[in-house]
Write an enzyme that holds these catalytic residues in place. Sequence first.
Site, PDB file in Angstrom:
ATOM      1  N   CYS A 114      39.882  35.502  51.128  1.00 44.48           N
ATOM      2  CA  CYS A 114      40.575  36.701  50.685  1.00 44.48           C
ATOM      3  C   CYS A 114      39.689  37.857  51.102  1.00 44.48           C
ATOM      4  O   CYS A 114      38.673  38.117  50.461  1.00 44.48           O
ATOM      5  CB  CYS A 114      40.782  36.703  49.172  1.00 44.48           C
ATOM      6  SG  CYS A 114      41.463  38.276  48.585  1.00 44.48           S
ATOM      7  N   CYS A 117      39.623  41.009  48.380  1.00 42.47           N
ATOM      8  CA  CYS A 117      39.000  40.909  47.054  1.00 42.47           C
ATOM      9  C   CYS A 117      38.599  39.464  46.794  1.00 42.47           C
ATOM     10  O   CYS A 117      37.693  38.964  47.457  1.00 42.47           O
ATOM     11  CB  CYS A 117      39.907  41.469  45.964  1.00 42.47           C
ATOM     12  SG  CYS A 117      41.617  40.913  46.023  1.00 42.47           S
ATOM     13  N   SER A 118      39.249  38.793  45.863  1.00 41.58           N
ATOM     14  CA  SER A 118      38.833  37.430  45.541  1.00 41.58           C
ATOM     15  C   SER A 118      40.032  36.586  45.121  1.00 41.58           C
ATOM     16  O   SER A 118      39.936  35.774  44.214  1.00 41.58           O
ATOM     17  CB  SER A 118      37.784  37.453  44.428  1.00 41.58           C
ATOM     18  OG  SER A 118      38.294  38.148  43.307  1.00 41.58           O
ATOM     19  N   CYS A 119      41.191  36.798  45.754  1.00 40.78           N
ATOM     20  CA  CYS A 119      42.386  36.019  45.420  1.00 40.78           C
ATOM     21  C   CYS A 119      42.114  34.536  45.653  1.00 40.78           C
ATOM     22  O   CYS A 119      41.541  34.153  46.671  1.00 40.78           O
ATOM     23  CB  CYS A 119      43.575  36.484  46.255  1.00 40.78           C
ATOM     24  SG  CYS A 119      44.025  38.185  45.870  1.00 40.78           S
TER      25      CYS A 119
END
Lengths: 208, 100
Positions: A114, A117-119
């Site tokens: 991702c 961000c941090s999906c």
Amino acid sequence: MPHDAHHHEEHEALVIEDEAGNIEAQIIVNALQEVLIGKGLLTAHEVTAAIAKLESPGIHLGAKVVAKAWTDPAYKARLMEDGRAAVQELDIPVTEARIIVVENTPTRHNLITCTLCSCYPRSILGQPPSWYISKAYRARSVREPRSVLSEFGLNLPLEVRLDVHDSNADMRYLVLPEPPADLASYDLAALEAMISRDHLIGVARHVG
Amino acid sequence: MTRFCEGDPVQVLALGKAGHVRIPHYVREHFGTVVGYCGTYLNPEDLAVGNTGGKAVDLYRVAFDQSALWPDEAHPAHDRLIIEIYDHWLAPATETEHAP
């Protein structure tokens, strides 16, 4: 700050929050929590319970999905068709809009990242590892994914096609690794124990 | 009826929008191929500013040749990058513009 839509510093500021050890964000969170608890809107116990709930899913749920897919062709077909529904069949509550399962084959490998961000499929795998949310992984997993894989100990042969999936929007991804060659000699519990989080993100390939 | 189908060649627009934009710079203006349709979703550009009443937009999965995205890196010709792009960030392209 100049009011320029293309100004890169502004984009940077948005993602700094995701970096581990971000002191500023921690100070804000602590202050907010103190105010909310002080006003009686929240208790410390509720905060702890919410964190425990966030952390309760884990690799064992992802492993269960994969082992089932390896041993039940009809289930695997449903999983590839509609990942969310098939995961829910196993009594795993899925909060993501859609789960897309990408299958490794002898000629194809999949890697999940991702970049923004941090999906991550958190309702199945829990919280992502810290390297997954690091800027280094997010930038390099798309620009030089084969170098990243080799640093994880996976030297992917050039003839195997590498598909990198950037989960930048509403989908969440899960890699379906190839089963071990001697699949039939393991029971479900043994199979599940062989499957790691890294297999499901795609930084590892061989199971068993 | 969606604007694009699987296999359609597309180009990612460089809309220059500020705010919570989910289309990273590294794919903007690049040519790719639609590999899947994800359904309709509320536009994150609206959601980020509290506008939950906006129109749901089509979301596609689009594949790019890694060698085209990163010409200064050595990528095998068959390696791909697959990413989700909202309809308003896509323009139709012709087959000749994109030769995977």
